[in-house]
Design a protein around this motif. Sequence first.
Motif, PDB file in Angstrom:
ATOM      1  N   ALA A  16      17.104 -17.515   0.598  1.00  0.00           N
ATOM      2  CA  ALA A  16      17.977 -18.647   0.907  1.00  0.00           C
ATOM      3  C   ALA A  16      19.372 -18.436   0.324  1.00  0.00           C
ATOM      4  O   ALA A  16      20.379 -18.781   0.952  1.00  0.00           O
ATOM      5  N   ALA A  17      19.440 -17.845  -0.867  1.00  0.00           N
ATOM      6  CA  ALA A  17      20.732 -17.637  -1.524  1.00  0.00           C
ATOM      7  C   ALA A  17      21.608 -16.656  -0.750  1.00  0.00           C
ATOM      8  O   ALA A  17      22.836 -16.766  -0.769  1.00  0.00           O
ATOM      9  N   VAL A  18      20.978 -15.683  -0.055  1.00  0.00           N
ATOM     10  CA  VAL A  18      21.768 -14.697   0.685  1.00  0.00           C
ATOM     11  C   VAL A  18      21.771 -14.990   2.188  1.00  0.00           C
ATOM     12  O   VAL A  18      22.355 -14.231   2.966  1.00  0.00           O
ATOM     13  N   GLY A  19      21.110 -16.083   2.603  1.00  0.00           N
ATOM     14  CA  GLY A  19      21.142 -16.498   4.006  1.00  0.00           C
ATOM     15  C   GLY A  19      20.367 -15.603   4.944  1.00  0.00           C
ATOM     16  O   GLY A  19      20.788 -15.372   6.087  1.00  0.00           O
ATOM     17  N   MET A  20      19.208 -15.108   4.492  1.00  0.00           N
ATOM     18  CA  MET A  20      18.430 -14.171   5.302  1.00  0.00           C
ATOM     19  C   MET A  20      16.960 -14.599   5.320  1.00  0.00           C
ATOM     20  O   MET A  20      16.531 -15.418   4.499  1.00  0.00           O
ATOM     21  N   ARG A  21      16.188 -14.018   6.241  1.00  0.00           N
ATOM     22  CA  ARG A  21      14.760 -14.292   6.346  1.00  0.00           C
ATOM     23  C   ARG A  21      13.991 -13.100   5.777  1.00  0.00           C
ATOM     24  O   ARG A  21      14.242 -11.952   6.170  1.00  0.00           O
ATOM     25  N   PRO A  22      13.017 -13.349   4.878  1.00  0.00           N
ATOM     26  CA  PRO A  22      12.346 -12.243   4.194  1.00  0.00           C
ATOM     27  C   PRO A  22      10.994 -11.871   4.799  1.00  0.00           C
ATOM     28  O   PRO A  22      10.252 -12.723   5.299  1.00  0.00           O
ATOM     29  N   TYR A  23      10.662 -10.575   4.685  1.00  0.00           N
ATOM     30  CA  TYR A  23       9.373 -10.050   5.119  1.00  0.00           C
ATOM     31  C   TYR A  23       8.886  -9.107   4.021  1.00  0.00           C
ATOM     32  O   TYR A  23       9.416  -8.012   3.849  1.00  0.00           O
ATOM     33  N   LEU A  24       7.883  -9.566   3.271  1.00  0.00           N
ATOM     34  CA  LEU A  24       7.448  -8.904   2.037  1.00  0.00           C
ATOM     35  C   LEU A  24       6.220  -8.048   2.278  1.00  0.00           C
ATOM     36  O   LEU A  24       5.292  -8.437   2.989  1.00  0.00           O
ATOM     37  N   ALA A  25       6.197  -6.851   1.671  1.00  0.00           N
ATOM     38  CA  ALA A  25       4.990  -6.030   1.587  1.00  0.00           C
ATOM     39  C   ALA A  25       4.549  -6.015   0.130  1.00  0.00           C
ATOM     40  O   ALA A  25       5.292  -5.550  -0.747  1.00  0.00           O
ATOM     41  N   ARG A  26       3.355  -6.545  -0.128  1.00  0.00           N
ATOM     42  CA  ARG A  26       2.863  -6.590  -1.496  1.00  0.00           C
ATOM     43  C   ARG A  26       2.471  -5.202  -1.987  1.00  0.00           C
ATOM     44  O   ARG A  26       2.051  -4.353  -1.220  1.00  0.00           O
ATOM     45  N   GLU A  27       2.604  -5.020  -3.265  1.00  0.00           N
ATOM     46  CA  GLU A  27       2.358  -3.727  -3.878  1.00  0.00           C
ATOM     47  C   GLU A  27       0.875  -3.394  -3.952  1.00  0.00           C
ATOM     48  O   GLU A  27       0.020  -4.289  -3.976  1.00  0.00           O
ATOM     49  N   CYS A  28       0.584  -2.083  -4.003  1.00  0.00           N
ATOM     50  CA  CYS A  28      -0.772  -1.628  -4.300  1.00  0.00           C
ATOM     51  C   CYS A  28      -0.967  -1.514  -5.806  1.00  0.00           C
ATOM     52  O   CYS A  28      -1.932  -2.041  -6.355  1.00  0.00           O
ATOM     53  N   PHE A  29      -0.047  -0.816  -6.490  1.00  0.00           N
ATOM     54  CA  PHE A  29      -0.147  -0.615  -7.928  1.00  0.00           C
ATOM     55  C   PHE A  29       1.161  -0.948  -8.642  1.00  0.00           C
ATOM     56  O   PHE A  29       1.148  -1.392  -9.783  1.00  0.00           O
ATOM     57  N   GLY A  30       2.287  -0.708  -8.004  1.00  0.00           N
ATOM     58  CA  GLY A  30       3.588  -0.856  -8.646  1.00  0.00           C
ATOM     59  C   GLY A  30       4.238  -2.197  -8.364  1.00  0.00           C
ATOM     60  O   GLY A  30       3.829  -3.221  -8.890  1.00  0.00           O
ATOM     61  N   GLN A  31       5.276  -2.193  -7.514  1.00  0.00           N
ATOM     62  CA  GLN A  31       6.036  -3.400  -7.225  1.00  0.00           C
ATOM     63  C   GLN A  31       6.261  -3.537  -5.724  1.00  0.00           C
ATOM     64  O   GLN A  31       6.313  -2.545  -5.002  1.00  0.00           O
ATOM     65  N   ALA A  32       6.428  -4.784  -5.291  1.00  0.00           N
ATOM     66  CA  ALA A  32       6.576  -5.089  -3.870  1.00  0.00           C
ATOM     67  C   ALA A  32       7.943  -4.638  -3.348  1.00  0.00           C
ATOM     68  O   ALA A  32       8.882  -4.385  -4.112  1.00  0.00           O
TER      69      ALA A  32
END
Length: 271
Positions: free
Chosen positions: A62-78
């Motif tokens: 919302a702060a950058v005015g964009m729509r997000p699409y997240l891939a969750r991590e297996c072991f590290g970080q998303a």
Amino acid sequence: MTWNIRLGGQGRAAAGAPLPAGADPARLAGVVEVVDGYRPDILAVQELRGFRQGGRLARFAAAVGMRPYLARECFGQAVAVLVRPPGRVVEAGRVRRPFHHAAQRVVVPTTAGPLRVLTAHLHPYSGTRRLVEARWLAAACRGGPDRQVLLMGDLNTLDPWTEHTGRLTRLPVAYRGRHLRRNGTVDTRAIGVLDRAGLVDLYRHAGQGDPETAPTRHGGGAEFSGMRLDYLFGSPALAARTRVCRVLRGGATEWASDHYPVVAELDLDAR
């Protein structure tokens, strides 16, 4: 734009960072400042620690005015891809392989046909694991000769076209092994896989300025020594539409992360 924002932007700017008077010293605020200033149509971000809980990703988007699409991590970080309206996503999903971190893909309609966008963060410690992950990415990027494909991310790998002896000599011994094979040669295999798959290194194709992406001046990064680890790759059809590729420097990029963001300008519009 692609950017490793280091641990989800958690923490504050380091002492001595050149903040303007009254600026918010929170690192994520610096990330928002840079993204909002450049206003990319598509943003790939890595190291999203803590973005799965408490609506942190939604607030950032919302702060950058964009729509997000997240891939969750297996072991590290998303990781995530964000798209700015009126651009829209008609397909999205995680690249279903056991990456150490993660890989995400989306499809965005454009005036030149569907644009397949992928972001990934390759294994930080093992060149062999990076090689395997790069093969998964190359497979995910396959398509016809006129396909529009954009791969962005922190690939944690030195490129095969540059002499790296000096930067490896400057690197602390504890971190040098991340970039060397058992025979002592520089491990560039992951980038080589993408190149042989027919993907074009957009900086090599249309780069301007210095290519090194880590470390920044005030963002930490003792494990780096003036290294290019963040890349944008495109299919040949997309490379033909690339005007310029460059690393953003100055301002909040110097302290908001230990990596600089990399951007490319494309002769392409959302549809």
